[in-house]
Design a protein around this motif. Sequence first.
Motif, PDB file in Angstrom:
ATOM      1  N   GLU B  52      40.590  52.191  40.081  1.00  0.00           N
ATOM      2  CA  GLU B  52      41.309  50.925  39.885  1.00  0.00           C
ATOM      3  C   GLU B  52      42.563  50.862  40.744  1.00  0.00           C
ATOM      4  O   GLU B  52      43.116  49.787  40.959  1.00  0.00           O
ATOM      5  CB  GLU B  52      41.665  50.747  38.394  1.00  0.00           C
ATOM      6  N   ARG B  53      43.001  51.996  41.251  1.00  0.00           N
ATOM      7  CA  ARG B  53      44.208  52.023  42.095  1.00  0.00           C
ATOM      8  C   ARG B  53      43.880  52.287  43.566  1.00  0.00           C
ATOM      9  O   ARG B  53      44.766  52.563  44.373  1.00  0.00           O
ATOM     10  CB  ARG B  53      45.177  53.093  41.580  1.00  0.00           C
ATOM     11  N   PHE B  55      42.165  50.696  46.979  1.00  0.00           N
ATOM     12  CA  PHE B  55      41.793  49.404  47.554  1.00  0.00           C
ATOM     13  C   PHE B  55      41.185  49.589  48.942  1.00  0.00           C
ATOM     14  O   PHE B  55      41.880  49.966  49.884  1.00  0.00           O
ATOM     15  CB  PHE B  55      43.013  48.477  47.593  1.00  0.00           C
ATOM     16  N   GLN B  56      39.900  49.356  49.022  1.00  0.00           N
ATOM     17  CA  GLN B  56      39.175  49.467  50.284  1.00  0.00           C
ATOM     18  C   GLN B  56      39.219  48.099  50.959  1.00  0.00           C
ATOM     19  O   GLN B  56      38.633  47.143  50.454  1.00  0.00           O
ATOM     20  CB  GLN B  56      37.731  49.883  49.984  1.00  0.00           C
ATOM     21  N   MET B  71      51.667  43.891  47.264  1.00  0.00           N
ATOM     22  CA  MET B  71      51.462  44.705  46.059  1.00  0.00           C
ATOM     23  C   MET B  71      52.761  45.288  45.510  1.00  0.00           C
ATOM     24  O   MET B  71      52.852  45.639  44.330  1.00  0.00           O
ATOM     25  CB  MET B  71      50.461  45.825  46.347  1.00  0.00           C
ATOM     26  N   GLY B  75      55.870  45.824  41.307  1.00  0.00           N
ATOM     27  CA  GLY B  75      56.250  47.210  41.052  1.00  0.00           C
ATOM     28  C   GLY B  75      55.320  48.304  41.525  1.00  0.00           C
ATOM     29  O   GLY B  75      55.570  49.481  41.247  1.00  0.00           O
ATOM     30  N   LYS B  76      54.264  47.973  42.255  1.00  0.00           N
ATOM     31  CA  LYS B  76      53.397  49.054  42.743  1.00  0.00           C
ATOM     32  C   LYS B  76      54.030  49.729  43.962  1.00  0.00           C
ATOM     33  O   LYS B  76      54.871  49.153  44.659  1.00  0.00           O
ATOM     34  CB  LYS B  76      52.008  48.508  43.107  1.00  0.00           C
TER      35      LYS B  76
END
Lengths: 281, 317
Positions: B52-53, B55-56, B71, B75-76
């Motif tokens: 879930e973390r 990203f392709q 993103m 806060g990521k």
Amino acid sequence: MPNTKQLEDFVSQVRRDIVRQVHQVSSGHPGGSLGCTEFFVALYQEVMKRKEGFDMDGKDEDLFFLSNGHISPVFYSVLARSGYFPVEELNTFRKIDSRLQGHPTTHEGLPGIRIASGSLGQGMSVALGAAQTKKLNGDDSLVYSLHGDGELQEGQNWEAILYAAGNKVDNLIATIDLNGQQIDGSTDDVLNMGSVRAKFEAFGWDVLDVEKGNDIEAIIAGLNEAKSRTGKGKPVCILLHTIMGHGVDFMMNGHAWHGKAPNDEQLEKALAQNPETLGDY
Amino acid sequence: MKKFTNSGNIDTRSGFGAGMDELGKTHEDVVALCADLTGSLKLNDFAKNHPERFFQTGIAEANMIGMAAGMTIGGKIPYATSFANFATGRVYDQIRQSVAYSGKNVKICASHAGLTLGEDGATHQILEDLGLMKMLPGMTVINPCDFNQTKAATIAIADHDGPVYLRFGRPSVPNFTEADGKFEIGKALHLVEGSDVTILATGHLVWHALEAAEALEEKGISAEVINIHTIKPLDDEAILNSIKKTRCVVTCEEHNYLGGLGESVSGLLAKNDPVYQEFVATNDTFGESGTPAQLMEKYGLNTKSIVEAVNRVLAKK
């Protein structure tokens, strides 16, 4: 909720702000700003879920990203008149030591701005990233973005358009300002893009047209329709049919006023067509 | 002189992968983006353990950088990864506007930097990336020397608020720094004390600098070796203190002499304490296909080149 008359008064004041900002420094982009005035007013005064004040993370509120940053005059006016910073600060547009740079930026800490834009074609990727973070955070508010039609000629958009559909980013509503004009002429003359709708649909987006892109009621209806289509596995695109320079007759129907400032006489003519309603800055 | 032990050759990109594994467990806000190079960046475990973390983005680096910038809003802490050429030169304007000028907390992590990616040749061998990145206001630029230091740097930058460029590579190289050591951004590491010449090295060249110091010691030359893992901000104090003692310097990097560590050092010394300097770097050229060792020999980036550069600078002193 403001009524239609109040929104139209707001629009008239924003148009005054746009031409006055650009006139004062003899530079800036009035054409696209005027054409998108109703859209910005509808978004900030009616449609977006917004919190009091401003923080960069914008959790649990809707976010907006302006990709075609050159239409900063309309963005600044609507932000100021929506309470993000003092209206008087519009006086500093494009001047030295100002937070209101020629193109919007986070660099000077202007409330309401979450990304720098100006170099075209980057905003959709940023909006996508923010939309993905909202999903990770379990935040069901939405991300809105605005792009010029000429801007779609930048290839990065198509990387983002492909990604958004492939990854079902369905909390994003990207609006294309379909005014058919760019710096060198009409979009058909500069680089004919064919059907923008067919392209977005082919990439897997849910597309709706707002034919009356300078009619505040039509825009609100379109945005609400777009909202109702979110969360269904597809990113949503609004094709907003606007007229560049709308609301100032001699700036309409062409590309001449994309990035040109009015002189004193032209300013007076423009202001005469847009009565003062909320008070000039 | 102090001796360093190679605990076994391994690639620095695997240090990045190991760091990401750890961040996956300790920092829930860390997300990784990758443009079709998951295996090459050693992100398979992160992708498997934290789908879930991860990203392709597909082969679309410009979108990847823009997404990473977006993103951060909420806060990521995005780690945007690719080969160094595609993570910098290809997307310079995206990094400039959406990341650096916008002040976004994005970590740009780049493998296969320099000549040592080898046989793929010049299209993939960027020798300009340090210069491109260090010229961006607010960008921190880090080029660690081995597996352990790359792992430590990968972890450390998560706690630094601001954009970072982290550069590493493909070949297996000696692993000699302390395992699980602390990484302090901007703090140069004195590896060997010396008095005749200062050798400032970064990345893969640090191990060669240590070998050179040993060879020089046999000839009676006392070389001080400093690991400049952070190109920006440069540890001015460590460099000036060493120069005060040795009065000459050799800079070593797998990068063009224009825009790299050497040029940053020249600028610092010209303003504060001018001394003779020699550059172990590529000489305004593209690379070519070959094995990493052949390329480092042909382009003058190995132990022998450092010894020769020391001899040249000592002759001028």
